[in-house]
Design an enzyme around this catalytic site. Structure first.
Site, PDB file in Angstrom:
ATOM      1  N   ASP A 150       0.865  -1.175   0.000  1.00 63.97           N
ATOM      2  CA  ASP A 150       0.000   0.000   0.000  1.00 63.97           C
ATOM      3  C   ASP A 150       0.907   1.233   0.000  1.00 63.97           C
ATOM      4  O   ASP A 150       1.353   1.694   1.047  1.00 63.97           O
ATOM      5  CB  ASP A 150      -0.913  -0.021   1.226  1.00 63.97           C
ATOM      6  CG  ASP A 150      -1.792   1.222   1.316  1.00 63.97           C
ATOM      7  OD1 ASP A 150      -1.601   2.142   0.501  1.00 63.97           O
ATOM      8  OD2 ASP A 150      -2.655   1.270   2.220  1.00 63.97           O
ATOM      9  N   LYS A 190      -3.327   9.533  -3.176  1.00 65.95           N
ATOM     10  CA  LYS A 190      -2.684  10.723  -2.584  1.00 65.95           C
ATOM     11  C   LYS A 190      -1.807  11.513  -3.569  1.00 65.95           C
ATOM     12  O   LYS A 190      -2.331  12.311  -4.324  1.00 65.95           O
ATOM     13  CB  LYS A 190      -1.929  10.319  -1.322  1.00 65.95           C
ATOM     14  CG  LYS A 190      -2.904   9.850  -0.248  1.00 65.95           C
ATOM     15  CD  LYS A 190      -2.437  10.012   1.161  1.00 65.95           C
ATOM     16  CE  LYS A 190      -3.600   9.814   2.118  1.00 65.95           C
ATOM     17  NZ  LYS A 190      -3.431   8.728   3.043  1.00 65.95           N
TER      18      LYS A 190
END
Ligand SMILES: *Cc1c(COP(=O)(O)O)cnc(C)c1O
Length: 440
Positions: free
Chosen positions: A238, A267
């Site tokens: 991740d 992000k």
């Protein structure tokens, strides 16, 4: 006339916020480089890249130009049965810089959905291969992978998810192999890998963000992945926070010598401009979904999958990230963090200082009394705001995760706030009690 903050307070519900007690939100009307500019003209230095998303500064002209051009060319098209140039271009460019084994790109909307897709890829990979008993995930204690149900299930059973615990599927937790604990964690992993039901190991590579920027080394993660692979278990990195240069190299996985099978991004992907997530996988994972049987396909997709405008933002941001200027900026931040770490490590009021790439975390020593923890967090937050700096302390851990354009002078301002926090901690700590015989 009600202010913008008051109008907000009448109609909005903010994330991670106790609306009854929270102060009114600060209205921001403009962004510029590392700065956020409020309605009343106050400038705030964004020390955490607006929740870890911004890479190159706010309202970056290059990203703005690409987004604007894309908006008037093609704003969106469904992504089943259709494709478009920016989606293809972005996937091609990403596969060029991702670890060699990554072969396919699956688009979604944010970090949580990127994780959901990864979990479904793992489970259906085994399902399609006639091994449905493999359905247990291994994850780290205190990990954070997002706020949707699957992502919550593979995250820490912490206070935030407590109301939902009964509905989260079971997973197996490992301790984080921080320096000194590697052998212990390998033993925990080995025991789990003997089980026939283990499917995947999902992890935040090298830095566990929400856990308090907890850090561990690439060597131990590589070894854990090797053992997973030997047992037929898939590794899921991740990289939602660590991706696109935060830890130094473009991806934290770039420091590993055993590669994950699946990777998650969001992000920094669009430079902090638009919401987008993606999940990439190695060729054998993708191959397991190929069949004459339609039911072996991955039945997952969101309305805005591969949105052309988000892809354009990502392409523009990637161009900036891959430029030498950005590498230099990241090195400067890394060097400055390293110098500051040497300055304050070991001082009274400081329990630990951690640093990797552009991320710096200071763990303050709140003393014995744990009731200080939450009071300290709020006091830290307010101290930063009073100094026109945006930081979001995680309990007694305060971290910097600045946009790459943050200058030395701006970094100095951030370090100064961290020094003031130390002074605050020393005030919070009760004075040491002197032994009797020293009293007079
Ligand atoms: C933030 C984060 C997520 C969730 O991303 P969202 O876009 O907020 O859903 C998942 N994993 C990690 C490591 C994160 O830091």
């Amino acid at each position: 006339m009600p202010t913008l903050s008051e109008r907000d307070h009448a109609v909005l519900w903010h994330p991670y916020t106790q609306m009854q007690t929270a102060p009114l939100p600060i209205p921001i009307i403009k962004g510029e480089g590392s700065w956020l500019i409020a309605e009343d003209g106050t400038r705030y230095l964004d020390g955490i890249s607006s929740w870890w998303v911004n890479l190159h500064g706010h309202a970056h002209p290059h990203i703005a130009a690409r987004v604007s051009a894309q908006l008037s060319t093609l704003e969106h098209v469904l992504f089943a049965g259709f494709t478009h140039p920016t989606a293809v271009e972005l996937a091609e460019q990403l596969l060029e810089i991702l670890p060699d084994n990554q072969a396919r790109v699956f688009y979604s909307d944010n970090g949580s959905t990127a994780v959901e897709v990864a979990l479904k890829m793992v489970l259906q990979y085994f399902h399609n291969q006639g091994q449905p008993q493999r359905r247990t995930f291994i994850c780290f204690q205190n990990s954070y992978h997002g706020d949707t149900f699957g992502a919550m299930a593979v995250s820490s059973r912490g206070a935030f998810t407590q109301p939902f615990w009964p509905l989260l599927f079971d997973v197996e937790f490992l301790d984080v192999p921080v320096p000194g604990r590697e052998a212990e964690v390998l033993a925990q992993l080995d025991a789990l890998l003997l089980r026939p039901d283990v499917a995947g190991f999902i992890f935040e590579p090298l830095v566990l963000g929400t856990a308090g920027m907890v850090m561990y080394e690439p060597e131990i993660l590589s070894e854990m992945l090797r053992r997973c692979h030997r047992a037929g278990v898939l590794g899921v990195a991740d990289e939602v926070m660590t991706g696109f240069g935060r830890t130094g190299p473009l991806f934290a996985s770039g420091l590993l010598n055993e590669q994950p099978d699946i990777m998650c991004f969001s992000k920094g992907l669009t430079g902090g401009t638009l919401a987008m997530g993606l999940t990439t996988c190695a060729a054998p994972i993708y191959a397991a979904f190929l069949s004459d049987d339609k039911m072996r396909a991955l039945f997952h997709g969101h309305s805005y999958t591969a949105n052309p405008v988000a892809c354009a933002a990502a392409l523009a941001s990637l161009e900036l990230t891959r430029a030498d200027t950005c590498t230099d900026q990241r090195r400067c931040i890394e060097a400055a963090h390293s110098a500051f770490r040497q300055e304050i490590a070991g001082q009274p009021g400081i329990r630990a200082v951690r640093h990797r790439g552009t991320i710096l975390a200071v763990e303050y020593d709140p003393g014995e009394d744990t009731s200080y923890f939450s009071r300290l967090r709020d006091a830290f937050y307010q101290l930063a705001i009073d100094n026109q700096v945006v930081l979001r302390p995680l309990g007694n851990v305060v971290y910097l995760l600045p946009p790459y354009c943050t200058s030395d002078a701006e970094l100095a301002l951030l370090y100064d706030v961290l020094r003031r926090m130390r002074a605050l901690v020393l005030d919070f700590l009760p004075a040491p009690t002197l032994p009797e015989y020293l009293h007079d």
